[in-house]
Design an enzyme around this catalytic site. Structure first.
Site, short mmCIF file in Angstrom:
data_model
loop_
_atom_site.label_atom_id
_atom_site.label_comp_id
_atom_site.label_asym_id
_atom_site.label_seq_id
_atom_site.Cartn_x
_atom_site.Cartn_y
_atom_site.Cartn_z
N LYS A 34 2.78 9.55 8.33
CA LYS A 34 1.89 9.25 9.46
C LYS A 34 2.35 9.78 10.83
O LYS A 34 1.82 10.78 11.30
CB LYS A 34 1.63 7.75 9.52
N PHE A 71 0.85 -1.19 0.00
CA PHE A 71 0.00 0.00 0.00
C PHE A 71 0.89 1.24 0.00
O PHE A 71 1.72 1.40 0.88
CB PHE A 71 -0.95 0.04 1.20
N ASP A 76 9.30 2.45 1.86
CA ASP A 76 8.13 3.20 2.30
C ASP A 76 7.93 2.96 3.79
O ASP A 76 7.40 1.94 4.21
CB ASP A 76 6.89 2.76 1.50
C1 LIG Z 1 -0.94 5.23 4.97
C2 LIG Z 1 0.15 4.85 4.04
C3 LIG Z 1 0.41 5.58 2.86
C4 LIG Z 1 -0.48 6.72 2.41
O1 LIG Z 1 -0.42 7.79 3.27
P1 LIG Z 1 -1.51 9.00 3.13
O2 LIG Z 1 -1.03 10.00 4.12
O3 LIG Z 1 -2.84 8.42 3.46
O4 LIG Z 1 -1.43 9.47 1.74
C5 LIG Z 1 1.49 5.20 2.09
N1 LIG Z 1 2.27 4.17 2.43
C6 LIG Z 1 2.05 3.44 3.54
C7 LIG Z 1 2.98 2.32 3.88
C8 LIG Z 1 0.98 3.75 4.38
O5 LIG Z 1 0.75 3.01 5.47
#
Ligand SMILES: *Cc1c(COP(=O)(O)O)cnc(C)c1O
Length: 400
Positions: free
Chosen positions: A243, A127, A214
């Site tokens: 986050k 994701f 990521d």
């Molecule tokens: C939540 C998340 C995203 C997206 O972040 P947003 O602030 O909602 O755009 C991208 N990568 C990972 C691993 C995430 O958990």
């Protein structure tokens, strides 16, 4: 009719205030927050030092734009470089934007090497966000369906499978980078094997690819280190963050090291809000508090305790597939879809999340205390046990 667009299946509760790991709704009912705004509020709610830092900065200066120098942005970049070992940072406002910056870096890197159509290796169940490029990188049809044509330039392989990445390297000369979550969050708290990151690093070195981690969900102390890659001692070239970085004030950051740190030139990328004084002050306060209050040590301690206790208390239950995670990023995978547990927990004053249909995901604030972890367990474990009992009952009837 609501005038808010219908993009979320929201739970029927709204919170009015919070303190530490606790939230209260308008009726005064109290909830233990084991979601923390989806791995965002590491300091919990209403942290006095964080609130004071926000108040102070809000009174001084909120926003000036990147047309001018921003001292707090320089300070935050210094601090992030120091704790990560990376060279520099691009600031934006969210996780998908941090990933967009990473994807643009990879493409620029490819074009500098005269690769006409650069490609990025991405993973099943990954994701990376909901913008067009990041949903294309995401390994979930649910996220992509209806939004085709997808952005081109992604090659997908199974997660935690080094041979699959090596096979791509053999046949595809256009690959310039690998983008991967070390612990897949939305995918179900899926943890890679010990040598995976080192293996990826070696493949990237051999082929001149960028290793892009990521850490939007796993970063900022959640797994017990500043960043999940630090459990292994292997450095990335690019690392998107968001986050937990400013405890709920929107911020994203794309960190880079080595050649990747020298790619962007003025005009290549930008953001109106990115790295504004308020967000940077919030992030600086968050990092200081995590360090001062030893919250990473606490994440390891409470996380180990919670995983061990769930395993112990459910040792005789049938239908638990695996209990896994690192620090306070915890997944309990059941054999059956268990989304109904979210509402049942809510009724009992506990906020949890279920992802990938059958994985209970716990992401409590890093300030979680032992007695609060006990409270979480005392609420959650009986709910899981009762759910598993109900699941096994009809099956037993069928086989009888
Ligand atoms: C939540 C998340 C995203 C997206 O972040 P947003 O602030 O909602 O755009 C991208 N990568 C990972 C691993 C995430 O958990």
């Amino acid at each position: 009719m609501s005038h808010v667009m219908n993009t979320y299946a929201r739970l029927p509760v709204a919170f009015e205030r919070g303190e530490g790991v606790w939230l209260w709704d308008a009726s005064g009912k109290r909830y233990l927050d084991a979601v923390a705004g989806v791995a965002v509020c590491g300091l919990g709610h209403g942290h006095p030092k964080f609130t004071a830092a926000l108040r102070e900065q809000a009174g001084k200066l909120v926003h000036t734009s990147n047309l001018y120098e921003i001292t707090l942005q320089e300070k935050l970049a210094d601090r992030l470089a120091a704790v990560s070992g990376m060279d520099n940072v691009f600031f934006c406002n969210s996780g998908c934007e941090a990933n967009e910056a990473a994807i643009k870096l990879a493409r620029l890197y490819g074009h500098r090497k005269n690769i006409e159509s650069p490609a990025i290796v991405v993973m099943d169940k990954a994701f990376h966000g909901r913008t067009l490029a990041t949903l294309s990188a995401t390994g979930s049809r649910k996220v992509q369906a209806g939004f085709e044509p997808l952005v081109a330039g992604f090659v997908r392989v199974p997660f935690d499978d080094l041979d699959a990445v090596k096979r791509v390297a053999e046949v595809n000369r256009s690959v310039v980078a690998v983008l991967v979550e070390l612990l897949q969050g939305e995918g179900g708290i899926i943890v890679c094997h010990d040598g995976y990151l080192r293996g990826l690093r070696e493949i990237c070195e051999a082929h001149g690819w960028l290793l892009m981690l990521d850490e939007v969900q796993s970063g900022t102390g959640r797994t017990g280190r500043w960043f999940a890659f630090q459990h292994s001692g292997v450095m990335p070239d690019v690392m998107p963050l968001a986050k937990g970085l400013a405890n709920g004030v929107p911020i994203g950051a794309c960190l880079a090291a080595g050649p990747a740190a020298q790619l962007f030139k003025p005009g290549n990328h930008g953001s109106t809000f990115g790295g504004n004084p308020l967000a940077c002050a919030a992030a600086l306060a968050t990092l200081s508090i995590i360090e001062d209050e030893r919250l990473m040590e606490n994440a390891v301690k409470q996380g180990d305790f919670i995983r061990a206790e769930i395993a112990r208390r459910l040792a005789d239950a049938k239908g638990v597939r695996e209990i896994r995670g690192k620090g306070l990023m915890i997944g309990v995978e059941l054999e059956q879809p268990c989304g109904e547990l979210v509402q049942q927990a809510l009724d009992r004053g506990l906020l949890i999340n279920v992802t990938a249909d059958n994985v209970i995901r716990l992401l409590p604030p890093l300030v979680l205390k032992r007695e609060e972890a006990e409270h979480l367990l005392a609420t959650l474990v009986p709910l899981i046990a009762a759910f598993l009992d109900r699941q096994s009952a009809p099956q037993a009837a069928q086989t009888a």
